[in-house]
Scaffold this active site. Structure first.
Site, PDB file in Angstrom:
ATOM      1  N   ARG A 183       1.216  42.321 -11.128  1.00  0.00           N
ATOM      2  CA  ARG A 183       1.793  41.925 -11.607  1.00  0.00           C
ATOM      3  C   ARG A 183       2.757  41.054 -11.960  1.00  0.00           C
ATOM      4  O   ARG A 183       2.778  39.996 -13.440  1.00  0.00           O
ATOM      5  CB  ARG A 183       1.668  43.197 -12.256  1.00  0.00           C
ATOM      6  N   GLN A 188       9.601  49.231 -24.565  1.00  0.00           N
ATOM      7  CA  GLN A 188       9.399  49.707 -23.082  1.00  0.00           C
ATOM      8  C   GLN A 188       8.552  48.588 -21.922  1.00  0.00           C
ATOM      9  O   GLN A 188       8.517  49.134 -20.820  1.00  0.00           O
ATOM     10  CB  GLN A 188       7.873  50.732 -23.011  1.00  0.00           C
ATOM     11  N   ASN A 189       8.632  47.287 -22.162  1.00  0.00           N
ATOM     12  CA  ASN A 189       8.158  46.439 -21.152  1.00  0.00           C
ATOM     13  C   ASN A 189       8.543  45.962 -20.269  1.00  0.00           C
ATOM     14  O   ASN A 189      10.473  46.018 -19.926  1.00  0.00           O
ATOM     15  CB  ASN A 189       7.509  44.887 -21.934  1.00  0.00           C
ATOM     16  N   ASP A 207       8.148  42.720 -18.374  1.00  0.00           N
ATOM     17  CA  ASP A 207       7.744  42.143 -17.821  1.00  0.00           C
ATOM     18  C   ASP A 207       8.789  40.835 -18.202  1.00  0.00           C
ATOM     19  O   ASP A 207       9.029  39.577 -18.312  1.00  0.00           O
ATOM     20  CB  ASP A 207       6.519  41.196 -18.888  1.00  0.00           C
ATOM     21  N   HIS A 264      11.955  51.122 -19.600  1.00  0.00           N
ATOM     22  CA  HIS A 264      10.676  51.209 -18.155  1.00  0.00           C
ATOM     23  C   HIS A 264      11.450  50.481 -17.536  1.00  0.00           C
ATOM     24  O   HIS A 264      10.864  50.548 -16.337  1.00  0.00           O
ATOM     25  CB  HIS A 264       9.292  51.232 -19.196  1.00  0.00           C
ATOM     26  N   CYS A 282      17.145  49.949  -3.831  1.00  0.00           N
ATOM     27  CA  CYS A 282      16.287  50.306  -2.295  1.00  0.00           C
ATOM     28  C   CYS A 282      17.086  51.720  -2.248  1.00  0.00           C
ATOM     29  O   CYS A 282      17.668  52.599  -3.075  1.00  0.00           O
ATOM     30  CB  CYS A 282      18.216  49.871  -1.152  1.00  0.00           C
ATOM     31  N   CYS A 302      19.907  53.039   0.559  1.00  0.00           N
ATOM     32  CA  CYS A 302      21.383  52.992  -0.670  1.00  0.00           C
ATOM     33  C   CYS A 302      21.960  52.626  -2.043  1.00  0.00           C
ATOM     34  O   CYS A 302      22.571  52.536  -2.588  1.00  0.00           O
ATOM     35  CB  CYS A 302      22.047  51.778   0.454  1.00  0.00           C
ATOM     36  N   CYS A 352      15.709  46.374   2.228  1.00  0.00           N
ATOM     37  CA  CYS A 352      17.017  46.012   2.089  1.00  0.00           C
ATOM     38  C   CYS A 352      17.780  44.985   2.587  1.00  0.00           C
ATOM     39  O   CYS A 352      17.900  45.345   3.940  1.00  0.00           O
ATOM     40  CB  CYS A 352      18.104  47.483   1.407  1.00  0.00           C
ATOM     41  N   ALA A 361       1.468  40.708 -33.515  1.00  0.00           N
ATOM     42  CA  ALA A 361       2.954  40.204 -33.424  1.00  0.00           C
ATOM     43  C   ALA A 361       3.845  39.009 -33.859  1.00  0.00           C
ATOM     44  O   ALA A 361       4.290  39.025 -34.575  1.00  0.00           O
ATOM     45  CB  ALA A 361       3.637  40.905 -32.778  1.00  0.00           C
TER      46      ALA A 361
END
Ligand code: OAD
Length: 252
Positions: free
Chosen positions: A75, A106-107, A109, A124, A132, A135, A152, A235
């Protein structure tokens, strides 16, 4: 009585936007569709090709972190080349024009940020951040991690994408920000099917708090019946038209 034409509804929405002092926007995957990023539930969408239980749950990650990371790397590569479209820029422009503005997306990206949006909640999470598990350190990513799953740098613990998975709670601070955004004069719902809660609930909450609702979506969905101004279309085409002639604070 004759049904209002699309143009009448657009003009009524424009007037409502011009009057509104407090403006909030809720966006979903549809706002990035014209940037070439597939949505989740449309035909050919992400959840047609992948089972969310296998790639977007804490159980899936516990079972096979490398597999889940492969999916997120996929992605990331898909959005890496994507650029904001006129819808993202129009929303960033709205932030400059309205004294009280908040974007709830909610994206994951990052395209709203690339377009210049700052007053916003990423409900989100963000694809370009990791956390991590040992930690808790949050790190920004500038590129797709080479070795998967990434570790990490500080403690060597397993890092996970800093996104919200199915079955997980949203960050309470994000919920509080989104709830504040529901106190608006005008609330725009852009490119979301309204199938996922609590995100969809914010549109209901805004309506109950007295906001007028504008929906921008080519397809009616579960939030459409709430809309005072249903604007049917893409949109990236509708939002710039909605903002045409809109003056900023102090301008006539
Ligand atoms: P969906 O895929 O459920 O819905 C996308 C919406 O965008 C649909 O209503 C489409 O009609 C609309 N759409 C498509 N093209 C558009 C365009 N050019 N302009 C405007 N609208 C367009 O995506 P979301 O509602 O964002 O969560 O889904 C919500 C959440 O479900 C996501 O954040 C993700 C997913 O599972 C998690 O992963 C936790």
């Amino acid at each position: 009585m004759a049904k209002s034409s699309r143009q009448d509804i657009l003009e009524a929405a424009r007037r409502a936007l011009a009057r509104a002092r407090r403006v909030s926007v809720l966006t979903g995957a549809g706002v990035s569709a014209e940037s070439g990023i597939p949505t989740f539930r449309d035909r050919g969408g992400i959840w047609e090709k992948f089972d969310p239980q296998q790639v977007a749950t804490p159980d899936a990650f516990a079972r096979d972190p490398a597999f889940v990371w492969e999916w997120y790397a996929l992605r990331m590569r898909a959005v890496q080349e994507a650029r904001p479209n006129p819808a993202h820029y129009a929303i960033a422009e709205l932030e400059r024009l309205k004294p009280e503005f908040w974007l709830v997306t909610q994206n994951i990206d990052n395209l709203h940020r690339l377009a210049g949006s700052r007053r916003m909640t990423e409900l989100h999470g963000n694809l370009w951040r990791t956390r991590c598990l040992a930690c808790g350190k949050v790190e920004e990513l500038t590129e797709v991690p080479q070795a998967l799953p990434p570790r990490c740098a500080g403690c060597g613990g397993l890092r996970r994408p800093d996104v919200v998975w199915f079955g997980e709670m949203l960050d309470p601070r994000h919920i509080a920000e989104a709830e504040r955004a529901c106190d608006a004069d005008l609330f725009l719902i852009v490119g979301t099917s309204g199938e996922v809660w609590p995100a969809a609930g914010f549109a209901h909450q805004a309506k109950a708090a007295g906001a007028q609702l504008v929906e921008i979506n080519p397809q009616p969905g579960s939030l459409s019946q709430l809309a005072d101004f249903p604007l049917v279309g893409k949109a990236g085409e509708v939002l710039p038209r909605l903002l045409q002639g809109l003056a900023g604070p102090g301008q006539k």
